[in-house]
Design a protein around this motif. Sequence first.
Motif, PDB file in Angstrom:
ATOM      1  N   LYS A 105       0.973  -0.778  -0.051  1.00  0.00           N
ATOM      2  CA  LYS A 105      -0.009   0.102  -0.167  1.00  0.00           C
ATOM      3  C   LYS A 105       0.826   0.964   0.055  1.00  0.00           C
ATOM      4  O   LYS A 105       2.105   1.739   1.158  1.00  0.00           O
ATOM      5  N   ASN A 147       0.906   5.449   0.320  1.00  0.00           N
ATOM      6  CA  ASN A 147       0.604   6.078   1.262  1.00  0.00           C
ATOM      7  C   ASN A 147       1.708   7.697   1.110  1.00  0.00           C
ATOM      8  O   ASN A 147       2.342   7.167   0.174  1.00  0.00           O
ATOM      9  N   TYR A 170      -5.241   9.021   0.245  1.00  0.00           N
ATOM     10  CA  TYR A 170      -4.824   8.229   0.112  1.00  0.00           C
ATOM     11  C   TYR A 170      -3.075   7.652   1.201  1.00  0.00           C
ATOM     12  O   TYR A 170      -2.844   7.757   0.803  1.00  0.00           O
ATOM     13  N   THR A 171      -4.450   7.558   2.405  1.00  0.00           N
ATOM     14  CA  THR A 171      -2.655   6.999   3.377  1.00  0.00           C
ATOM     15  C   THR A 171      -3.528   6.388   4.673  1.00  0.00           C
ATOM     16  O   THR A 171      -5.166   6.304   4.769  1.00  0.00           O
ATOM     17  N   SER A 178      -8.097   9.441   6.905  1.00  0.00           N
ATOM     18  CA  SER A 178      -7.802   8.103   5.876  1.00  0.00           C
ATOM     19  C   SER A 178      -8.841   7.244   6.343  1.00  0.00           C
ATOM     20  O   SER A 178      -9.413   6.919   7.150  1.00  0.00           O
ATOM     21  N   SER A 216      -4.653   2.572   2.114  1.00  0.00           N
ATOM     22  CA  SER A 216      -4.732   3.970   1.216  1.00  0.00           C
ATOM     23  C   SER A 216      -5.061   2.673  -0.143  1.00  0.00           C
ATOM     24  O   SER A 216      -4.638   1.598  -0.213  1.00  0.00           O
TER      25      SER A 216
END
Length: 315
Positions: free
Chosen positions: A132, A134, A141-142, A148, A153
């Motif tokens: 994934k 980040n 996208y984290t 989040s 992500s």
Amino acid sequence: MGAPRLHAYLRNEHPEIRSFLLDFDHRMYFFYHDYDYAWYNMCNNHFFDQAQHLQFEKFLKCEPNDKLLIFTDPPFGCRTEPIAGTLRQLTREYNKINKLPHTPLPIFWIFPYFSEHYIQQEMPHLHMCDYKVNYTNHKEYTDVGDKSRKLGSPVRVFTNIPLEVLHLPVEEAYKYCVQCERYTALENRHCNKCGKCPSKNGSTYRHCELCGCCVKPNYVHCKNCRRCTQAEEHNCEMYQANQRCWICQEKGHTEMNCEEWLNYCGASRLVYGQNDKVITCLICRKKGHNERNCKQRSKYLEEVTFMGVTELKFK
């Protein structure tokens, strides 16, 4: 390609690694020299400065022991077709400059997991890694912060490097799957019935006996569609129109409405028990697997796959 932060990191932390940045942001012109940066459009492989293009060609010229890798992080709004076309052109240019036969370049393509189908349509040799990615400047996208995603992500790494050689950090919630012989996410449990670690979105998939495959944990089975899907606002007619038949591989219908299979084998082959607790394959009439995984497909169907496109005809 489109990864200025990685370029800066390599220059500052690993000067022994040569890096050349191709980026559309012309402001990089004030920070880098022509020998390691070019103002560039990755969607059509266009260099805005011919002198920079010549410097890039010099960069592509490699010694026998040199290893070159393309790392690209395109905007997620880009279509996959032009990016894939650019990657193919860069590979051809590399081979031409070094006077090589067709030699594929290692590629790392950063993109959301839900674009896997589109990437593999263009470049079927690219496979998705569980890692994934980040972003510190994109909260969605984290896996850090209030906004989040619960599942982490959605951004993944697509690569033509064998996944078996990629060692993902165990301290970041990855594990080694003995059956798959590669590293996978901790929540991605191996399914012995499917023979793989099936999860793609960061959740733990479950095996549906009525689908004959693993599905997202929040999906429910629709017997009419013969698929697991989201329960909210599910419309069978609309859903089936967007599905791909597990027999003929054509989009627009499911197996129960496959006219080609009906004409080939007759209506009796399309009958299955609505109250069955385990899927019945419409090809071999055996329980426990779907038509995609039927070992007798080759008895009825002739399939040829080239460049990610499968041509099918009934024998």
